[in-house]
Design an enzyme around this catalytic site. Structure first.
Site, mmCIF file in Angstrom:
data_model
loop_
_atom_site.group_PDB
_atom_site.id
_atom_site.type_symbol
_atom_site.label_atom_id
_atom_site.label_comp_id
_atom_site.label_asym_id
_atom_site.label_seq_id
_atom_site.Cartn_x
_atom_site.Cartn_y
_atom_site.Cartn_z
ATOM 1 N N VAL A 105 33.956 3.063 -4.999
ATOM 2 C CA VAL A 105 35.247 2.379 -4.793
ATOM 3 C C VAL A 105 35.699 2.399 -3.336
ATOM 4 C CG1 VAL A 105 36.097 2.647 -7.166
ATOM 5 C CG2 VAL A 105 36.631 4.422 -5.467
ATOM 6 N N SER B 115 48.785 12.506 -9.199
ATOM 7 C CA SER B 115 48.589 13.898 -9.655
ATOM 8 C C SER B 115 49.882 14.666 -9.444
ATOM 9 C CB SER B 115 47.474 14.533 -8.817
ATOM 10 O OG SER B 115 47.474 15.942 -8.955
ATOM 11 N N TYR C 11 43.601 15.838 -0.616
ATOM 12 C CA TYR C 11 43.898 15.314 -1.968
ATOM 13 C C TYR C 11 45.395 15.011 -2.104
ATOM 14 C CZ TYR C 11 43.471 15.229 -7.120
ATOM 15 O OH TYR C 11 43.477 14.870 -8.453
HETATM 16 N N1 CAA Z 1 48.219 30.016 -4.274
HETATM 17 C C1 CAA Z 1 48.501 31.036 -3.445
HETATM 18 N N2 CAA Z 1 47.612 31.644 -2.665
HETATM 19 C C2 CAA Z 1 46.354 31.213 -2.709
HETATM 20 C C3 CAA Z 1 45.971 30.158 -3.548
HETATM 21 C C4 CAA Z 1 46.974 29.539 -4.358
HETATM 22 N N3 CAA Z 1 46.717 28.522 -5.154
HETATM 23 N N4 CAA Z 1 44.678 29.940 -3.365
HETATM 24 C C5 CAA Z 1 44.231 30.831 -2.486
HETATM 25 N N5 CAA Z 1 45.243 31.616 -2.064
HETATM 26 C C6 CAA Z 1 45.200 32.707 -1.070
HETATM 27 C C7 CAA Z 1 45.043 34.043 -1.738
HETATM 28 O O1 CAA Z 1 45.815 34.960 -0.979
HETATM 29 C C8 CAA Z 1 43.589 34.376 -1.626
HETATM 30 O O2 CAA Z 1 43.403 35.734 -1.610
HETATM 31 P P1 CAA Z 1 43.099 36.609 -2.948
HETATM 32 O O3 CAA Z 1 41.609 36.802 -2.946
HETATM 33 O O4 CAA Z 1 43.895 37.844 -2.732
HETATM 34 O O5 CAA Z 1 43.544 35.825 -4.141
HETATM 35 C C9 CAA Z 1 43.246 33.744 -0.277
HETATM 36 O O6 CAA Z 1 44.080 32.570 -0.220
HETATM 37 C C10 CAA Z 1 41.789 33.336 -0.119
HETATM 38 O O7 CAA Z 1 41.420 32.465 -1.191
HETATM 39 P P2 CAA Z 1 39.890 32.089 -1.468
HETATM 40 O O8 CAA Z 1 39.050 33.332 -1.465
HETATM 41 O O9 CAA Z 1 39.847 31.251 -2.707
HETATM 42 O O10 CAA Z 1 39.514 31.230 -0.167
HETATM 43 P P3 CAA Z 1 38.371 30.152 0.004
HETATM 44 O O11 CAA Z 1 38.414 29.698 1.425
HETATM 45 O O12 CAA Z 1 37.089 30.639 -0.562
HETATM 46 O O13 CAA Z 1 38.802 28.933 -0.956
HETATM 47 C C11 CAA Z 1 40.228 27.211 -1.766
HETATM 48 C C12 CAA Z 1 40.030 28.268 -0.696
HETATM 49 C C13 CAA Z 1 39.072 26.180 -1.703
HETATM 50 C C14 CAA Z 1 41.541 26.519 -1.495
HETATM 51 C C15 CAA Z 1 40.196 27.872 -3.174
HETATM 52 O O14 CAA Z 1 41.174 28.903 -3.215
HETATM 53 C C16 CAA Z 1 40.466 26.897 -4.256
HETATM 54 O O15 CAA Z 1 39.571 26.199 -4.725
HETATM 55 N N6 CAA Z 1 41.713 26.806 -4.705
HETATM 56 C C17 CAA Z 1 42.097 25.904 -5.762
HETATM 57 C C18 CAA Z 1 42.665 24.651 -5.216
HETATM 58 C C19 CAA Z 1 43.156 23.824 -6.371
HETATM 59 O O16 CAA Z 1 44.123 24.187 -7.036
HETATM 60 N N7 CAA Z 1 42.519 22.663 -6.632
HETATM 61 C C20 CAA Z 1 42.870 21.850 -7.730
HETATM 62 C C21 CAA Z 1 41.661 21.012 -8.094
HETATM 63 S S1 CAA Z 1 41.925 20.106 -9.605
HETATM 64 C C22 CAA Z 1 42.726 18.755 -9.103
HETATM 65 O O17 CAA Z 1 42.925 18.497 -7.960
HETATM 66 C C23 CAA Z 1 43.204 17.856 -10.196
HETATM 67 C C24 CAA Z 1 44.665 17.654 -10.129
HETATM 68 O O18 CAA Z 1 45.098 16.538 -9.885
HETATM 69 C C25 CAA Z 1 45.567 18.774 -10.405
#
Ligand code: CAA
Length: 247
Positions: free
Chosen positions: A63, A141, A154
């Protein structure tokens, strides 16, 4: 049969929410173009629809490719004679904290999730104008309403989709085209499979209904917005998230 005689394109319908929507739309009488870059998943969706007695064809598409989207709309009109419904469902994630996000991760999410919506809607709207109406449904979203840690690209795309939806709802209404969006919360799909378990658990706990969504929860919202039951609904951003927006 809520979509009897209608022709619909659903992007990103090789799996997850789009796959479910394609099946529900076909069951409700629509001829469905299953549009996706994955031929394997897309062909399987079409096969399932045909086995259930529905009508569908697979169209391989990226797309983010402007002219490929134009060709897809032309091909749909050639094959099925018209286009009544476009569901801009295709989307990807490339999550990461702002300071770690690469330019490539920014570009690819914006290209698919935002430009892809423009590419498909622009050409679909032309076809719908010629025939005097239609319905466009965009996937935004909860992240497009409130932002989310780790989703700079995103969130920007999904906020943008809300802007497109409201603009087109004003611009295209006089031509009989309604434009609405659905804002899913956290839904059980291959996309959320990539989210760390700990974070998904937090989201589930924050959701008043205490469960993640299912693909059909969103597909049914698409169906409502595509059907004549929503004929006075235009420019709406329908949250389908178990109440997570309230948290
Ligand atoms: N809220 C608050 N703090 C957060 C957090 C969150 N959601 N995510 C990460 N942190 C903080 C935490 O302090 C974490 O430390 P802890 O180990 O003590 O928990 C610190 O950041 C480091 O986090 P990571 O080890 O996960 O760091 P990373 O660099 O390996 O990965 C990331 C970072 C890629 C953002 C990963 O945390 C991640 O995938 N998060 C999820 C993001 C998310 O919610 N995506 C939604 C996808 S689904 C979608 O998008 C569909 C939709 O429409 C809803």
């Amino acid at each position: 049969m809520r979509l009897e005689g209608k022709v619909a394109i659903i992007t990103g319908s090789a799996q997850g929410i789009g796959e479910e929507a394609a099946k529900i739309f076909a069951r409700e009488g629509a001829k469905v173009v299953v549009a996706d870059y994955s031929a394997e998943g897309g062909e399987k969706t079409v096969e399932d629809i045909k086995n259930a007695g529905g009508e569908a064809m697979f169209y391989k598409i990226d797309v983010s490719d402007y002219s490929a989207c134009e060709e897809m709309i032309d091909r749909t009109v050639e094959e099925y004679g018209k286009l009544d419904i476009l569901v801009n469902n295709a989307g990807i994630t490339a999550d990461g904290f702002l300071v770690k996000m690469s330019e490539e991760a920014w570009d690819k999410v914006i290209d698919v999730n935002l430009k892809g919506v423009f590419n498909c809607a622009k050409h679909a709207a032309k076809a719908m104008m010629k025939q005097g109406g239609g319905a466009i449904i965009n996937a935004t979203s909860i992240v497009g309403l409130y932002g989310n840690v780790g989703q700079t690209n995103y969130a920007a795309a999904k906020f943008g989709v809300i802007g497109l939806t409201k603009t087109w709802a004003k611009e295209l209404a006089s031509r009989g085209i309604r434009v609405n969006a659905v804002a899913p919360g956290f839904i059980q799909t291959p996309m959320t499979d990539a989210v760390p378990e700990k974070i998904l658990g937090k989201m589930e706990a924050k959701t008043p209904l205490k469960r993640l969504g299912k693909p059909e929860d969103i597909a049914n919202a698409y169906l409502y917005l595509a059907s004549d039951e929503s004929s006075y609904v235009n420019g709406e951003i329908l949250s389908v998230d178990g109440g997570l927006v309230l948290g």
